[in-house]
Design a protein around this motif. Structure first.
Motif, PDB file in Angstrom:
ATOM      1  N   SER A 244       0.833  -1.202   0.000  1.00 16.77           N
ATOM      2  CA  SER A 244       0.000   0.000   0.000  1.00 16.77           C
ATOM      3  C   SER A 244       0.865   1.249   0.000  1.00 16.77           C
ATOM      4  O   SER A 244       1.977   1.263   0.537  1.00 16.77           O
ATOM      5  CB  SER A 244      -0.923   0.008   1.220  1.00 16.77           C
ATOM      6  OG  SER A 244      -0.198   0.282   2.405  1.00 16.77           O
ATOM      7  N   GLU A 246       0.331   3.891   1.671  1.00 18.02           N
ATOM      8  CA  GLU A 246       0.455   4.395   3.034  1.00 18.02           C
ATOM      9  C   GLU A 246       1.606   3.737   3.781  1.00 18.02           C
ATOM     10  O   GLU A 246       2.416   4.411   4.426  1.00 18.02           O
ATOM     11  CB  GLU A 246      -0.856   4.180   3.803  1.00 18.02           C
ATOM     12  CG  GLU A 246      -2.023   5.001   3.309  1.00 18.02           C
ATOM     13  CD  GLU A 246      -2.677   4.412   2.057  1.00 18.02           C
ATOM     14  OE1 GLU A 246      -3.536   5.100   1.469  1.00 18.02           O
ATOM     15  OE2 GLU A 246      -2.322   3.274   1.679  1.00 18.02           O
ATOM     16  N   ARG A 249       4.994   4.741   2.359  1.00 18.41           N
ATOM     17  CA  ARG A 249       5.358   6.101   2.751  1.00 18.41           C
ATOM     18  C   ARG A 249       5.914   6.131   4.177  1.00 18.41           C
ATOM     19  O   ARG A 249       6.902   6.813   4.450  1.00 18.41           O
ATOM     20  CB  ARG A 249       4.147   7.019   2.635  1.00 18.41           C
ATOM     21  CG  ARG A 249       4.407   8.452   3.081  1.00 18.41           C
ATOM     22  CD  ARG A 249       3.272   9.374   2.670  1.00 18.41           C
ATOM     23  NE  ARG A 249       1.988   8.914   3.187  1.00 18.41           N
ATOM     24  CZ  ARG A 249       1.549   9.156   4.424  1.00 18.41           C
ATOM     25  NH1 ARG A 249       2.312   9.836   5.266  1.00 18.41           N
ATOM     26  NH2 ARG A 249       0.369   8.736   4.815  1.00 18.41           N
ATOM     27  N   GLU A 272       0.962   9.733  13.836  1.00 23.82           N
ATOM     28  CA  GLU A 272       0.586   9.528  12.432  1.00 23.82           C
ATOM     29  C   GLU A 272      -0.078   8.176  12.226  1.00 23.82           C
ATOM     30  O   GLU A 272      -1.060   8.062  11.494  1.00 23.82           O
ATOM     31  CB  GLU A 272       1.807   9.655  11.519  1.00 23.82           C
ATOM     32  CG  GLU A 272       1.484   9.317  10.064  1.00 23.82           C
ATOM     33  CD  GLU A 272       2.258  10.140   9.065  1.00 23.82           C
ATOM     34  OE1 GLU A 272       2.557   9.605   7.993  1.00 23.82           O
ATOM     35  OE2 GLU A 272       2.590  11.294   9.372  1.00 23.82           O
ATOM     36  N   MET A 276      -3.830   7.538  10.873  1.00 26.08           N
ATOM     37  CA  MET A 276      -4.071   6.715   9.686  1.00 26.08           C
ATOM     38  C   MET A 276      -4.982   5.525  10.000  1.00 26.08           C
ATOM     39  O   MET A 276      -5.365   4.786   9.091  1.00 26.08           O
ATOM     40  CB  MET A 276      -2.731   6.200   9.137  1.00 26.08           C
ATOM     41  CG  MET A 276      -1.827   7.277   8.598  1.00 26.08           C
ATOM     42  SD  MET A 276      -0.169   6.637   8.229  1.00 26.08           S
ATOM     43  CE  MET A 276      -0.546   5.429   6.968  1.00 26.08           C
TER      44      MET A 276
END
Length: 280
Positions: A244, A246, A249, A272, A276
C-alpha cells in the motif's frame, strides 16, 4: 565465585526463588524464577576488574534507572533496583518481568504480510514514544531486543545501550548498535538521536516485509559505514510490489538518510499511525 554460588547470592539479594539459568552469553546471565510468587527473570552482569568493570557497573545501574522511569506496556518492566554482589562488587543484578513468547529474530525467517507489519510499527512506536518522552534514545533497536508476545503484541527490551540526551554517554565515542540495524548516526563520529531509533525501526519493518536489508551490512565495516551516511535506501515499494502507498510512505520516511526528514521521534510516528487508523 562459581556459577552456583553466584546464583545463590543473587537469589538472596533479590528475594528471587527457584532461579535457574535461562540464557547465558555476552555480558549477561539470565535466570528464570519467581519474585513474590510471580514469574520473573533475574539479570546478572559479571563485572570485570579495572576501569571496564566500573563502566559496566554504571551502565547496569543506568539500564535499571531507565527501565524504572518508563511507563508503557510496550516496554519491559523492571521489578527491583540494581543490587551489587559482594564488596568490592564482582557482579550486579536486578529483576524484570518474565515475558512469554520469543524474540523477533525467530519470526524473521520469512517475509511478513502488510497486515503483520502495521501492528508491529504501532507497538514499537508506542514503546519508543515512552522512551523518547523521557529524552532517552534506545540505540539498539534490533530483533534480539524485541519480544513477540503470545497475544500478538510486541515489547521493547534491553535499553542497556540507551543514552539520556541530557546526560553523558558511558560508551565513549563508539556508538553501539547491531550490524544491519544501525542508523547513519551510529557511524563513528555521529550522535544517535530519537530519529535514529526511528531509522532502526524502519530497517526492521523493511526487513520483515522483504527479507532484505535496506543497506547491505554484509560488507567491510568501512564500506557499510560509508553506505549508511551516503546512500538513500531504495523505496520499499520497489522491493515489495503491491504494498500500500500508506505503508510504503511510512517505511520510506523512517529510512530517510537525513534525520530531520524522518519522524523526529516515536511520539510523532505514533500520532501519524493513529491518525491513519493503523492502531489496534
Amino acid at each position: 565465585m562459581s556459577l552456583s554460588e553466584l546464583i545463590h547470592a543473587v537469589s538472596a539479594a533479590l528475594g528471587f526463588e527457584d532461579g535457574h539459568v535461562l540464557t547465558q552469553g555476552g555480558q549477561k546471565i539470565v535466570l528464570k524464577g519467581t519474585l513474590s510468587g510471580a514469574p520473573a527473570v533475574a539479570k546478572i552482569v559479571p563485572l570485570p576488574q579495572g576501569p571496564n568493570g566500573d563502566i559496566t557497573l554504571r551502565r547496569a545501574h543506568r539500564e535499571v534507572e531507565l527501565l524504572s522511569a518508563v511507563e508503557s506496556d510496550r516496554v519491559v518492566k523492571v521489578l527491583t533496583d540494581a543490587v551489587e554482589i559482594e564488596d568490592p562488587s564482582n557482579a550486579v543484578c536486578w529483576a524484570e518481568q518474565y515475558l512469554e513468547g520469543h524474540d523477533l529474530s525467530a519470526s524473521l525467517d520469512h517475509a511478513w504480510g502488510e497486515a503483520e507489519v502495521w501492528p508491529f510499527l504501532h507497538d514499537m512506536a508506542e514503546a519508543l514514544a515512552a522512551c523518547h518522552d523521557l529524552e532517552v534514545v534506545h540505540r539498539d533497536l534490533s530483533p534480539a531486543n524485541v519480544r513477540c508476545m503470545p497475544d500478538g503484541h510486541f515489547v521493547l527490551m534491553d535499553p542497556g545501550l540507551a543514552k539520556h540526551l541530557e546526560k553523558s554517554a558511558l560508551t565513549g565515542s563508539f556508538q553501539p548498535g547491531t550490524p544491519g540495524f544501525r542508523s547513519p548516526e551510529h557511524v563513528p563520529g555521529g550522535e544517535p538521536v530519537p530519529s535514529s531509533d526511528i531509522f532502526a525501526l524502519g530497517v526492521l519493518a523493511y526487513y520483515a516485509l522483504s527479507h532484505q536489508f535496506p543497506i547491505d551490512p554484509h560488507v567491510a565495516q568501512t564500506d557499510y559505514d560509508h553506505a549508511l551516511i551516503t546512500q538513500q535506501a531504495p523505496s520499499i515499494s520497489t522491493v515489495v510490489p503491491g504494498l500500500s502507498v500508506e505503508l510504503a510512505r511510512v517505511v520510506d520516511r523512517c529510512l530517510s538518510r537525513q534525520p530531520a526528514r524522518r519522524y523526529l521521534d516515536g511520539t510523532e510516528l505514533l500520532s501519524e499511525l493513529i491518525e491513519m487508523g493503523a492502531n489496534r
